[in-house]
Design a protein around this motif. Structure first.
Motif, PDB file in Angstrom:
ATOM      1  N   ARG A 115     -24.404 -20.629  -8.267  1.00  0.00           N
ATOM      2  CA  ARG A 115     -23.533 -22.033  -8.626  1.00  0.00           C
ATOM      3  C   ARG A 115     -22.814 -22.106  -7.273  1.00  0.00           C
ATOM      4  O   ARG A 115     -22.500 -20.972  -6.541  1.00  0.00           O
ATOM      5  CB  ARG A 115     -22.809 -21.626  -9.536  1.00  0.00           C
ATOM      6  N   PRO A 116     -22.765 -23.344  -6.579  1.00  0.00           N
ATOM      7  CA  PRO A 116     -21.987 -23.461  -5.356  1.00  0.00           C
ATOM      8  C   PRO A 116     -20.680 -23.192  -5.495  1.00  0.00           C
ATOM      9  O   PRO A 116     -20.044 -23.247  -6.646  1.00  0.00           O
ATOM     10  CB  PRO A 116     -22.365 -24.959  -4.950  1.00  0.00           C
ATOM     11  N   ASP A 117     -19.890 -22.917  -4.157  1.00  0.00           N
ATOM     12  CA  ASP A 117     -18.461 -22.512  -4.405  1.00  0.00           C
ATOM     13  C   ASP A 117     -17.681 -24.019  -4.624  1.00  0.00           C
ATOM     14  O   ASP A 117     -17.987 -25.148  -4.193  1.00  0.00           O
ATOM     15  CB  ASP A 117     -18.264 -21.999  -3.035  1.00  0.00           C
ATOM     16  N   LYS A 118     -16.732 -23.688  -5.227  1.00  0.00           N
ATOM     17  CA  LYS A 118     -15.594 -24.871  -5.378  1.00  0.00           C
ATOM     18  C   LYS A 118     -14.752 -24.743  -4.287  1.00  0.00           C
ATOM     19  O   LYS A 118     -14.100 -23.842  -3.783  1.00  0.00           O
ATOM     20  CB  LYS A 118     -14.678 -24.397  -6.793  1.00  0.00           C
ATOM     21  N   ILE A 119     -14.439 -26.143  -3.713  1.00  0.00           N
ATOM     22  CA  ILE A 119     -13.845 -26.057  -2.390  1.00  0.00           C
ATOM     23  C   ILE A 119     -12.424 -26.823  -2.656  1.00  0.00           C
ATOM     24  O   ILE A 119     -11.394 -26.250  -2.235  1.00  0.00           O
ATOM     25  CB  ILE A 119     -14.629 -27.107  -1.418  1.00  0.00           C
ATOM     26  N   LEU A 120     -12.263 -27.703  -3.391  1.00  0.00           N
ATOM     27  CA  LEU A 120     -11.091 -28.459  -3.805  1.00  0.00           C
ATOM     28  C   LEU A 120     -10.994 -29.156  -5.111  1.00  0.00           C
ATOM     29  O   LEU A 120     -11.800 -29.829  -5.495  1.00  0.00           O
ATOM     30  CB  LEU A 120     -10.828 -29.623  -2.551  1.00  0.00           C
ATOM     31  N   TYR A 121      -9.989 -29.017  -5.914  1.00  0.00           N
ATOM     32  CA  TYR A 121      -9.679 -29.311  -7.111  1.00  0.00           C
ATOM     33  C   TYR A 121     -11.026 -28.947  -8.074  1.00  0.00           C
ATOM     34  O   TYR A 121     -11.157 -29.998  -8.910  1.00  0.00           O
ATOM     35  CB  TYR A 121      -9.349 -30.899  -7.095  1.00  0.00           C
ATOM     36  N   GLY A 122     -11.641 -27.841  -8.125  1.00  0.00           N
ATOM     37  CA  GLY A 122     -12.514 -27.572  -8.785  1.00  0.00           C
ATOM     38  C   GLY A 122     -13.978 -28.220  -8.497  1.00  0.00           C
ATOM     39  O   GLY A 122     -14.669 -28.171  -9.408  1.00  0.00           O
ATOM     40  N   MET A 123     -13.890 -28.771  -7.241  1.00  0.00           N
ATOM     41  CA  MET A 123     -15.282 -29.515  -7.012  1.00  0.00           C
ATOM     42  C   MET A 123     -15.994 -29.006  -5.945  1.00  0.00           C
ATOM     43  O   MET A 123     -15.354 -28.453  -5.050  1.00  0.00           O
ATOM     44  CB  MET A 123     -14.867 -31.009  -6.886  1.00  0.00           C
ATOM     45  N   THR A 124     -17.299 -28.971  -5.946  1.00  0.00           N
ATOM     46  CA  THR A 124     -18.008 -28.714  -4.819  1.00  0.00           C
ATOM     47  C   THR A 124     -18.146 -29.394  -3.560  1.00  0.00           C
ATOM     48  O   THR A 124     -17.534 -30.688  -3.688  1.00  0.00           O
ATOM     49  CB  THR A 124     -19.286 -28.337  -5.258  1.00  0.00           C
ATOM     50  N   ALA A 125     -18.764 -29.073  -2.423  1.00  0.00           N
ATOM     51  CA  ALA A 125     -18.766 -29.854  -1.352  1.00  0.00           C
ATOM     52  C   ALA A 125     -19.731 -31.346  -1.791  1.00  0.00           C
ATOM     53  O   ALA A 125     -19.314 -32.455  -1.110  1.00  0.00           O
ATOM     54  CB  ALA A 125     -19.578 -29.073  -0.156  1.00  0.00           C
ATOM     55  N   ARG A 126     -20.862 -30.951  -2.420  1.00  0.00           N
ATOM     56  CA  ARG A 126     -21.486 -32.153  -2.880  1.00  0.00           C
ATOM     57  C   ARG A 126     -20.737 -33.257  -3.754  1.00  0.00           C
ATOM     58  O   ARG A 126     -21.020 -34.371  -3.408  1.00  0.00           O
ATOM     59  CB  ARG A 126     -22.907 -31.767  -3.883  1.00  0.00           C
TER      60      ARG A 126
END
Length: 327
Positions: free
Chosen positions: A19-30
C-alpha cells in the motif's frame, strides 16, 4: 496455566503490504495529483470565463470537474481506484468479445460482404500443453505444476496450536523463491455417489437393523443433497518456474533443442518445488498431492467452465471419429 492456552503475541500487519504511503490528509501522492489536476482545470475555467460567463453557467462548468476529481480521488470499486479501473477498462473495451479456436488470425469477409460488429479473435489459452508428469507448459513461457491441498480446522485449535500452524505456514511462505498462486474454490458437491454404494451394500449386512440403518443413512444423504446447495472447498496451489522464459540462443539451428531442454529443466524444477510444498504442508496436518496429467486436465476444464460438464476427450490424429445414435 497450560502453555497451549496462553494467547500468543501478535502484531497487526496490513493485508496490502504494498500500500502506498499517505502524504497529506490521509491521501497518497496519486490522489493528491488527481485532486490538484482537477483543481487546476477548474481554476483555469474560472480565470478564462469568470468575466464573460454568467455565474450559473460558470458553476455548471466547474462543478463537474471538481466532483469528478473528488470521485476519482476517494472512490473505489472491487479494490481498485476509479482512475486505475478506467485505465484497465480502456484496453479491455478494445479487445474482441468473441474468440474462436483458430491457429491463425481470423480473416475478414470479402469486400462485397457487409459485416456488423467486429471479427472474432483467436482463443489463446494460458496453458499450451500438459505433460505426462503433470507439468503444464505455459503459453508465455515457463512451466507450472498444480498441488491440490486440503484444509485444517483452524478455529477449533487452541491459541498455542494456532500460533504453531501460522509459524509453520509462514516458514513455507518465506522459503518460496518463485511465483506461487493459491486459489480457494467453493464447488458444488453431489452426495448421490455416497448414497448409492450404501444402498447396494445394505442387503449384504448380517443384521436387519444394520440394513435399515444403512438405508436410513442413504435416504438422509439424498434428502440433504436435495434440500440444500452443498459446497466443498478446494485449495489449488500453482507453483511455476519461469527461469527458462526469457533465455534465448543466438544460434537458430539449436533453438528448438534448447527450448525442449529448457522446458524439461523447468518442469523438473517446478515438480521439485511442488514436492517440497507437499512436505511442508504435511507438517501442518494438511493432505496435499501433486496432480498428474489426467487430474490436472480435469481441474483446468472445470476452472474454465465450472457450470458445464467435463468435455469429452479429444480424438487422436490417427483415430476415426464416429457418431452413435441411441434409439
Amino acid at each position: 496455566m497450560n502453555r497451549h492456552d496462553t494467547p500468543p503475541l501478535s502484531a497487526k500487519i496490513p493485508a496490502d503490504v504494498d500500500r502506498p504511503d499517505k502524504i497529506l490528509y490521509g491521501m497518497t501522492a496519486r490522489q493528491l495529483s488527481i485532486l490538484a489536476g482537477s483543481g487546476a482545470v477548474a481554476m483555469a475555467i474560472v480565470l478564462a470565463g469568470g468575466d464573460r460567463l454568467p455565474l450559473p453557467l460558470l458553476a455548471a462548468l466547474v462543478l463537474p470537474v471538481v466532483a469528478g476529481g473528488a470521485v476519482l480521488t476517494v472512490a473505489h470499486r472491487d479494490g481498485l481506484s476509479l482512475d486505475r479501473l478506467a485505465v484497465a477498462a480502456l484496453p479491455h473495451a478494445r479487445r474482441p468479445r468473441t474468440r474462436v479456436s483458430a491457429g491463425e488470425p481470423v480473416q475478414g469477409p470479402p469486400s462485397w460482404c457487409r459485416m456488423r460488429g467486429r471479427l472474432p479473435a483467436p482463443l489463446r489459452l494460458p496453458v499450451r500443453a500438459v505433460r505426462e508428469d503433470g507439468a503444464m507448459e505455459l503459453a508465455e513461457g515457463g512451466t507450472a505444476v498444480i498441488v491440490r491441498a486440503g484444509t485444517v480446522a483452524f478455529g477449533l485449535r487452541t491459541p498455542g496450536e494456532q500460533a504453531g500452524l501460522v509459524a509453520v505456514f509462514g516458514r513455507w511462505l518465506n522459503s518460496l523463491d518463485a511465483p506461487v498462486q493459491i486459489l480457494v474454490q467453493a464447488r458444488p458437491v453431489d452426495l448421490s455417489g455416497l448414497a448409492g454404494p450404501i444402498l447396494e451394500a445394505a442387503p449384504t449386512l448380517p443384521d436387519p437393523d444394520l440394513e435399515q440403518a444403512a438405508r436410513d443413512h442413504a435416504d438422509f444423504l439424498n434428502e440433504l443433497g436435495a434440500r440444500h446447495d452443498l459446497l466443498i472447498r478446494q485449495v489449488l496451489i500453482v507453483i511455476s518456474d519461469t527461469t527458462q522464459q526469457h533465455q534465448t540462443d543466438p544460434r537458430p539451428w539449436s533453438k528448438s533443442r534448447k527450448r525442449s531442454a529448457g522446458r524439461d529443466a523447468g518442469a523438473a524444477v517446478a515438480l521439485r518445488r511442488a514436492d517440497e510444498a507437499v512436505r511442508s504442508l504435511s507438517a501442518l496436518g494438511v493432505t496435499a498431492e501433486v496432480l498428474d496429467a489426467a487430474i490436472c486436465t480435469a481441474v483446468l476444464a472445470e476452472s474454465l467452465s465450472p457450470a458445464e460438464p467435463r468435455p469429452v476427450d479429444n480424438a487422436g490424429p490417427d483415430e476415426v471419429i464416429t457418431a452413435k445414435e441411441e434409439l
